[in-house]
Design a protein around this motif. Structure first.
Motif, short mmCIF file in Angstrom:
data_model
loop_
_atom_site.label_atom_id
_atom_site.label_comp_id
_atom_site.label_asym_id
_atom_site.label_seq_id
_atom_site.Cartn_x
_atom_site.Cartn_y
_atom_site.Cartn_z
N THR A 90 0.85 -1.18 0.00
CA THR A 90 0.00 0.00 0.00
C THR A 90 0.89 1.24 0.00
O THR A 90 2.07 1.18 0.34
N TYR A 91 0.27 2.35 -0.36
CA TYR A 91 1.02 3.60 -0.44
C TYR A 91 1.49 4.02 0.96
O TYR A 91 2.59 4.53 1.13
N TYR A 92 0.62 3.81 1.95
CA TYR A 92 0.96 4.14 3.34
C TYR A 92 1.19 2.87 4.15
O TYR A 92 0.75 1.80 3.78
N TRP A 130 -0.14 1.14 6.85
CA TRP A 130 -1.33 1.12 7.68
C TRP A 130 -1.24 0.16 8.85
O TRP A 130 -2.00 0.27 9.82
N TYR A 184 -4.44 -1.07 11.13
CA TYR A 184 -5.28 0.07 11.52
C TYR A 184 -6.77 -0.23 11.39
O TYR A 184 -7.55 0.00 12.31
N ASP A 185 -7.17 -0.77 10.21
CA ASP A 185 -8.61 -1.01 10.04
C ASP A 185 -9.08 -2.11 10.98
O ASP A 185 -10.21 -2.08 11.46
N PRO A 220 -2.77 9.29 7.06
CA PRO A 220 -3.76 10.29 7.46
C PRO A 220 -4.66 9.78 8.58
O PRO A 220 -5.18 8.67 8.49
#
Lengths: 222, 133
Positions: free
Chosen positions: B24-26, B28, B31-32, B68
């Motif tokens: 992924t770009y970030y 994560w 997180y989800d 973000p």
């Protein structure tokens, strides 16, 4: 020889159909608004599953942020709205998008509703269905910038399988397992991912992606 | 170059379609899943704080930018636990990392600073000197 040519022509037409995005979305408003930040608010629930809205909310930030937009922290937003008396998602969705965005300093607000979130047992198979309707509204004008409607179905008994008692039992067990614990979350994530694909239904690259403004539809690109 | 981008595009599409992008770009982390677990068991507040902290640590370890909303979400989790001073630190991090978050983060910082336990000495002036021993 003419037959070969016509087959080639049909093949080319099919390939072109696959390569091009299905019903082209009009991105003119989206591009004119050029949102940098997106407010993701609690989702409206039209299913009977009371857990669905919160669980589904958890799947939204990543796919949207991955398109290069700043996404506000969903849980913080949810709690602030609740503290402001907007604990019912329908109230949030019917609120003025400009006021909502102004509250948080957002450029646009993403409103999603769960149309379907259910698991049905149908003849040795459990079918898990999720369907969502999305709308992105501009914080400055309240206009709708983008909409999408997307569904996905999972069948516990994918293929027919050979006959025999063994495969029958397997089908029943699989259906029961799926019905007891439907795999909503992976399905929901897949639907969101599909909704965000670009070119296609999704968002053009946001300001934080290298492809920002480089992937715009030819007609709108400056 | 077209072949490479073609392959890359297909790989991205395949990953995106599978719903779990391999890169992924970030960063994560989980997180989800942290959010999901929180909504599943809202009483497990410490676990929520811990899970969010793990996301932050992982991004830090990978030397990647915190995605973000993650600093802010962690800050708010601390806020709800009454850890207002720490919460402000993370709201500030979010604000500094993501300019779009400025309006919201400054609101949260003001809220958190208002929540700080009141000082035992009454009616302090700006100098805040001890008036009672």
């Amino acid at each position: 020889m003419t037959r070969n040519v016509s087959i080639a022509a049909v093949a080319l037409a099919l390939l072109a159909g696959c390569a091009a995005a299905p019903p082209k979305k009009d991105y003119a408003k989206f591009i004119a608004a050029s949102p940098r930040s997106i407010l993701v608010v609690p989702v409206v629930n039209k299913s009977v599953d009371v857990d669905a809205p919160a669980y589904f909310l958890s799947t939204l930030p990543i796919p949207v942020a991955e398109r290069g937009y700043y996404v506000f922290p969903v849980n913080l937003v949810k709690r602030l709205l609740e503290d402001d008396g907007l604990s019912d998602a329908s109230l949030v969705h019917s609120a003025d998008p400009m006021k909502l965005c102004n509250l948080f300093g957002a450029d646009a607000v993403l409103l999603v509703s769960i149309e379907r979130w259910d698991a049905k047992y149908v003849v040795l198979t459990t079918q898990v269905t999720v369907e969502f309707e999305y709308a992105l509204k501009d914080g400055k004008t309240g206009e709708t910038l983008w909409t999408d409607k997307r569904a996905m179905v999972y069948s516990s008994n994918g293929g027919g399988g050979g006959g025999g008692l063994g495969s029958l039992i397997a089908a029943v067990v699989s259906a029961a397992v799926t019905k007891a614990a439907p795999n909503y979350m992976p399905l929901a994530r897949q639907v969101n991912a599909a909704a965000m694909i670009y070119p296609g239904p999704g968002f053009p690259a946001g300001p934080y992606l290298p492809s920002y403004r480089k992937d715009l539809p030819a007609a709108e690109a400056q | 170059m077209t072949r490479a981008t073609g392959i890359a595009a297909t790989a991205f599409l395949a990953a995106a379609l599978q719903g779990c992008a391999t890169s992924t770009y970030y960063a994560w982390g989980a997180y989800d899943e942290a959010l999901y677990a929180h909504y599943k068991d809202p009483q497990e507040r410490e676990a929520f704080v811990e899970n969010l902290k793990k996301v932050l640590l992982q991004a830090e370890q990978e030397g990647r930018r915190v995605p973000p909303g993650v600093n802010a979400e962690y800050g708010y989790a601390l806020y709800e636990e009454g850890q207002y001073v720490e919460a402000v630190v993370y709201f500030q991090k979010e604000r500094d990392l993501w300019p779009e978050s400025r309006t919201l983060m400054e609101k949260m910082i003001r809220n958190a600073e208002r929540q700080k336990p009141a000082s035992p000495t009454p009616a302090q002036g700006p100098a805040g000197t001890l008036e009672k021993s």
